[in-house]
Design an enzyme around this catalytic site. Structure first.
Site, short mmCIF file in Angstrom:
data_model
loop_
_atom_site.label_atom_id
_atom_site.label_comp_id
_atom_site.label_asym_id
_atom_site.label_seq_id
_atom_site.Cartn_x
_atom_site.Cartn_y
_atom_site.Cartn_z
N CYS A 60 -54.74 -24.29 21.79
CA CYS A 60 -54.92 -24.94 20.48
C CYS A 60 -55.81 -24.07 19.58
O CYS A 60 -55.51 -23.88 18.39
CB CYS A 60 -55.50 -26.34 20.66
SG CYS A 60 -56.96 -26.40 21.71
N CYS A 114 -50.79 -31.23 9.29
CA CYS A 114 -50.56 -30.11 10.21
C CYS A 114 -50.63 -30.64 11.64
O CYS A 114 -51.50 -31.42 11.97
CB CYS A 114 -51.66 -29.07 9.97
SG CYS A 114 -51.73 -27.75 11.19
N CYS A 135 -59.49 -27.11 7.62
CA CYS A 135 -58.34 -27.75 8.27
C CYS A 135 -57.29 -28.21 7.25
O CYS A 135 -57.61 -28.88 6.26
CB CYS A 135 -58.84 -28.92 9.11
SG CYS A 135 -57.50 -29.82 9.91
N ASP A 163 -59.20 -47.98 11.76
CA ASP A 163 -59.85 -47.14 10.75
C ASP A 163 -60.59 -48.00 9.72
O ASP A 163 -60.76 -47.59 8.58
CB ASP A 163 -58.82 -46.30 9.96
CG ASP A 163 -58.20 -45.22 10.79
OD1 ASP A 163 -58.72 -44.93 11.87
OD2 ASP A 163 -57.18 -44.66 10.35
N CYS A 207 -54.54 -22.30 15.98
CA CYS A 207 -54.97 -22.81 14.66
C CYS A 207 -55.00 -21.64 13.66
O CYS A 207 -55.76 -20.69 13.83
CB CYS A 207 -56.35 -23.47 14.74
SG CYS A 207 -56.95 -23.92 13.08
S1 SF4 Z 1 -54.08 -26.84 24.19
FE1 SF4 Z 1 -56.23 -27.33 23.78
S2 SF4 Z 1 -56.37 -29.56 24.07
FE2 SF4 Z 1 -54.47 -28.89 25.06
S3 SF4 Z 1 -55.01 -28.50 27.20
FE3 SF4 Z 1 -55.20 -26.52 26.14
S4 SF4 Z 1 -57.38 -26.44 25.49
FE4 SF4 Z 1 -56.93 -28.57 26.04
S1 SF4 Z 2 -54.63 -29.56 12.22
FE1 SF4 Z 2 -56.39 -28.41 11.45
S2 SF4 Z 2 -57.41 -27.71 13.31
FE2 SF4 Z 2 -55.32 -28.24 13.93
S3 SF4 Z 2 -54.11 -26.36 13.74
FE3 SF4 Z 2 -53.92 -27.46 11.81
S4 SF4 Z 2 -55.51 -26.53 10.54
FE4 SF4 Z 2 -56.04 -26.05 12.66
#
Ligand code: SF4
Ligand code: SF4
Length: 315
Positions: free
Chosen positions: A193, A245, A213, A133, A197
């Site tokens: 995912c 998160c 986020c 980073d 979210c």
């Molecule tokens: S949860 Fe999201 S990142 Fe993981 S396999 Fe499913 S679509 Fe892909």
């Molecule tokens: S890290 Fe960010 S994008 Fe992922 S679930 Fe949490 S709020 Fe949503």
């Protein structure tokens, strides 16, 4: 001493670097980043998705060319380190992102990689630079290019058998080393995912709108949340976050049944595992400095941590 017969320098370098505890290592030619990737990144910035992370805007001009980071660079080596904890916080306690359970990865990984790179430089010559980073590089792009993982719809890099709870490090060198092949895409496009979210922060192109986020808002955002940010931090999940998160990673099938990290420094301290909302709300500046000495949580500073803690108690 790096032993090499001169024919298989790549394997020797890989073996040497694996001793740092890396879960995966790959090599790529240090060429210009592909134009469509740069265009996608610039569009992401133009649309304001980087929120208050102004340094990303400043770095945009430098990211396409790795020779901006190391002059005459020939090879980018990407390394992934697992931070999957052996033990998690009780889900009834407010959330702390797993990457922050242990010691600060910048220090831990530099200490582990630096002596190896010094040996490599002494034995093999060339110039070398370690980036954690610490340089304008598109780390996920290089990880994929080096064949150590593929990109998930949640924006993370997924490494076979280790999932996406990983830190990425790049080692740049002027030595020319044969590149690895990129991997077959392992994101199943299941959409778990995106569905999980709570903020609607994951976009169709697999990028994250940092303005929504919880990771950005509880870790990187400076000052109080105002206006839209304040409204965004009123979801149930946002009000349960003390620092970061993991929701969009937790639900990913690639993060099931993966082994815990082999790096002891990333294991959680007991006081972090058991920290309650009440203790966080009452925590003084002195206690914060003591409990989070050498921890990634210090990134939020006491003011940010206190803002997050007070949000836990809001109606
Ligand atoms: S949860 Fe999201 S990142 Fe993981 S396999 Fe499913 S679509 Fe892909
Ligand atoms: S890290 Fe960010 S994008 Fe992922 S679930 Fe949490 S709020 Fe949503």
């Amino acid at each position: 001493m790096i032993r090499t017969d001169g024919n298989n320098i790549k394997n020797d370098i890989r073996e040497a670097l694996l001793a740092s505890g890396a879960a995966a290592i790959g090599f790529a030619r240090a060429e210009q980043v592909e134009a469509d990737v740069i265009e996608g990144y610039n569009r992401w910035i133009r649309n304001g998705n980087h929120a208050g992370m102004d340094y990303l805007e400043r770095h945009a001009r430098l990211k396409p060319d790795p020779s901006n980071v190391l002059e005459n660079v020939s090879t980018v080596i990407s390394m992934a380190f697992s931070y999957t904890p052996a033990q998690r916080r009780n889900p009834e306690l407010p959330a702390i992102a797993c990457y922050a359970y242990g010691e600060d990865y910048h220090d831990v990984l530099r200490k582990r990689i630096m002596p190896i790179v010094e040996c490599l430089k002494k034995d093999l010559g060339g110039e070398w630079r370690i980036c954690i980073d610490s340089a304008p590089l598109s780390e996920r792009y290089w990880a994929i290019k080096c064949g150590i993982g593929t990109r998930g719809r949640n924006g993370s890099v997924i490494v076979d058998n280790f999932g996406s709870y990983i830190f990425l490090v790049e080692v740049l060198t002027t030595l020319r080393i044969a590149p690895d092949e990129p991997r077959k895409d392992i994101c199943m496009d299941c959409g778990a995912c995106i569905k999980a979210c709570p903020q609607g922060a994951l976009m169709a192109d697999g990028t994250v709108d940092a303005r929504k986020c919880i990771n950005y808002l509880t870790i990187e955002h400076r000052g109080e949340w105002e206006g839209e940010n304040s409204r965004t931090m009123h979801t149930e999940a946002a009000k349960n976050s003390l620092f970061g998160c993991d929701i969009c990673q937790e639900v990913c099938p690639h993060n099931r049944n993966i082994p815990p990290t082999n790096i002891p420094e990333f294991q959680p301290k007991e006081e972090l595992l058991s920290l309650t909302a009440e203790q966080a709300i009452k925590m003084s500046r002195e206690e914060f400095s003591k409990i989070f000495k050498g921890s990634p949580v210090k990134r939020a500073k006491f003011e940010g941590f206190r803002r997050n803690a007070l949000n836990l108690a809001k109606d």
